[in-house]
Design a protein around this motif. Structure first.
Motif, mmCIF file in Angstrom:
data_model
loop_
_atom_site.group_PDB
_atom_site.id
_atom_site.type_symbol
_atom_site.label_atom_id
_atom_site.label_comp_id
_atom_site.label_asym_id
_atom_site.label_seq_id
_atom_site.Cartn_x
_atom_site.Cartn_y
_atom_site.Cartn_z
ATOM 1 N N THR A 19 37.338 -24.100 61.823
ATOM 2 C CA THR A 19 38.494 -23.348 62.305
ATOM 3 C C THR A 19 39.138 -22.506 61.204
ATOM 4 O OG1 THR A 19 39.951 -25.253 61.935
ATOM 5 C CG2 THR A 19 39.006 -25.003 64.145
ATOM 6 N N TRP A 20 38.481 -22.401 60.077
ATOM 7 C CA TRP A 20 38.957 -21.630 58.927
ATOM 8 C C TRP A 20 38.222 -20.297 58.930
ATOM 9 C CZ3 TRP A 20 40.430 -25.213 54.487
ATOM 10 C CH2 TRP A 20 41.218 -24.553 53.538
ATOM 11 N N HIS A 21 38.936 -19.198 58.785
ATOM 12 C CA HIS A 21 38.303 -17.879 58.818
ATOM 13 C C HIS A 21 37.330 -17.731 57.653
ATOM 14 C CE1 HIS A 21 37.892 -13.495 58.768
ATOM 15 N NE2 HIS A 21 38.045 -13.633 60.074
ATOM 16 N N PRO A 22 36.143 -17.169 57.915
ATOM 17 C CA PRO A 22 35.129 -17.037 56.860
ATOM 18 C C PRO A 22 35.604 -16.276 55.616
ATOM 19 C CG PRO A 22 34.169 -16.535 58.994
ATOM 20 C CD PRO A 22 35.651 -16.708 59.206
ATOM 21 N N SER A 23 36.560 -15.378 55.764
ATOM 22 C CA SER A 23 37.023 -14.584 54.623
ATOM 23 C C SER A 23 37.789 -15.413 53.591
ATOM 24 C CB SER A 23 37.900 -13.419 55.094
ATOM 25 O OG SER A 23 39.123 -13.888 55.638
ATOM 26 N N GLN A 47 53.809 -14.455 67.614
ATOM 27 C CA GLN A 47 52.651 -13.632 67.939
ATOM 28 C C GLN A 47 52.905 -12.249 67.330
ATOM 29 O OE1 GLN A 47 50.252 -15.065 70.102
ATOM 30 N NE2 GLN A 47 48.870 -13.347 69.753
ATOM 31 N N ILE A 48 52.107 -11.854 66.357
ATOM 32 C CA ILE A 48 52.285 -10.567 65.686
ATOM 33 C C ILE A 48 51.713 -9.444 66.546
ATOM 34 C CG2 ILE A 48 51.693 -9.227 63.623
ATOM 35 C CD1 ILE A 48 51.675 -12.026 62.162
ATOM 36 N N ASP A 49 50.506 -9.653 67.037
ATOM 37 C CA ASP A 49 49.878 -8.767 68.015
ATOM 38 C C ASP A 49 48.869 -9.618 68.779
ATOM 39 O OD1 ASP A 49 47.447 -8.814 66.477
ATOM 40 O OD2 ASP A 49 48.078 -7.048 65.350
ATOM 41 N N THR A 50 47.993 -9.013 69.548
ATOM 42 C CA THR A 50 47.099 -9.822 70.385
ATOM 43 C C THR A 50 46.145 -10.706 69.588
ATOM 44 O OG1 THR A 50 45.547 -7.978 70.550
ATOM 45 C CG2 THR A 50 47.156 -8.231 72.333
ATOM 46 N N ASP A 51 45.871 -10.336 68.337
ATOM 47 C CA ASP A 51 44.886 -11.086 67.559
ATOM 48 C C ASP A 51 45.410 -11.671 66.248
ATOM 49 O OD1 ASP A 51 42.776 -10.715 69.389
ATOM 50 O OD2 ASP A 51 42.453 -8.689 68.620
ATOM 51 N N HIS A 52 46.719 -11.630 66.047
ATOM 52 C CA HIS A 52 47.311 -12.184 64.823
ATOM 53 C C HIS A 52 48.561 -12.974 65.171
ATOM 54 C CE1 HIS A 52 44.909 -8.777 63.388
ATOM 55 N NE2 HIS A 52 44.725 -9.529 62.316
ATOM 56 N N ALA A 53 48.695 -14.134 64.527
ATOM 57 C CA ALA A 53 49.858 -14.986 64.779
ATOM 58 C C ALA A 53 50.240 -15.719 63.500
ATOM 59 C CB ALA A 53 49.567 -16.000 65.884
ATOM 60 N N PHE A 76 47.115 -16.833 61.247
ATOM 61 C CA PHE A 76 45.933 -17.040 62.079
ATOM 62 C C PHE A 76 45.446 -15.703 62.625
ATOM 63 C CE2 PHE A 76 47.939 -21.128 62.012
ATOM 64 C CZ PHE A 76 46.896 -22.046 62.058
ATOM 65 N N VAL A 77 44.151 -15.604 62.845
ATOM 66 C CA VAL A 77 43.557 -14.415 63.446
ATOM 67 C C VAL A 77 42.625 -14.867 64.569
ATOM 68 C CG1 VAL A 77 41.608 -14.305 61.819
ATOM 69 C CG2 VAL A 77 42.358 -12.229 62.978
ATOM 70 N N ARG A 78 42.588 -14.078 65.647
ATOM 71 C CA ARG A 78 41.690 -14.401 66.767
ATOM 72 C C ARG A 78 40.496 -13.460 66.717
ATOM 73 N NH1 ARG A 78 44.091 -14.874 72.582
ATOM 74 N NH2 ARG A 78 45.069 -12.939 71.909
ATOM 75 N N GLU A 79 39.314 -14.049 66.760
ATOM 76 C CA GLU A 79 38.071 -13.296 66.812
ATOM 77 C C GLU A 79 37.183 -13.904 67.879
ATOM 78 O OE1 GLU A 79 36.287 -13.157 62.934
ATOM 79 O OE2 GLU A 79 37.843 -11.814 62.156
ATOM 80 N N GLY A 81 37.741 -14.510 70.841
ATOM 81 C CA GLY A 81 38.468 -15.455 71.681
ATOM 82 C C GLY A 81 38.869 -16.757 71.000
ATOM 83 N N ARG A 82 38.544 -16.923 69.720
ATOM 84 C CA ARG A 82 38.888 -18.161 68.991
ATOM 85 C C ARG A 82 39.865 -17.860 67.879
ATOM 86 N NH1 ARG A 82 34.137 -21.702 66.916
ATOM 87 N NH2 ARG A 82 35.975 -22.907 66.414
ATOM 88 N N TRP A 83 40.815 -18.769 67.688
ATOM 89 C CA TRP A 83 41.793 -18.622 66.609
ATOM 90 C C TRP A 83 41.269 -19.300 65.345
ATOM 91 C CZ3 TRP A 83 45.787 -15.471 66.651
ATOM 92 C CH2 TRP A 83 46.289 -15.050 67.873
#
Length: 92
Positions: A19-23, A47-53, A76-79, A81-83
């Protein structure tokens, strides 16, 4: 956030890494032995935008009989469909 806290409680490094972003994800994760997690309080969610929180939380634990409190503002970032957890700023 709650699933990541539960992974710390259950010592599930595999879930934390998944659940950790690869970057920003470390190649390996060793959890501290002897930590007794006592509770999680989600203080705010934005919720910052649809894909960032952003999530602000406090987690309580005990290590060697001594109480500790971790407060963090996590990104958090959604890619696909997963956060994913990106990083966090620890509050002192």
């Amino acid at each position: 956030m709650r699933s990541r806290y539960s992974a710390f409680v259950r010592e599930r490094a595999d879930h934390l890494l998944a659940t950790w972003h690869p970057s920003t994800r470390p190649s390996d994760l060793t959890l501290d032995a002897g930590v007794k997690w006592l509770g999680l309080l989600v203080k705010s969610h934005r919720q910052i935008d649809t894909d960032h929180a952003e999530v602000e939380f406090a987690a309580r634990s005990r290590v060697g009989g001594r109480g500790q409190r971790l407060e963090e503002r996590s990104q958090f970032v959604r890619e696909d469909g997963r956060w994913y957890y990106v990083d966090g700023e620890i509050k002192s």
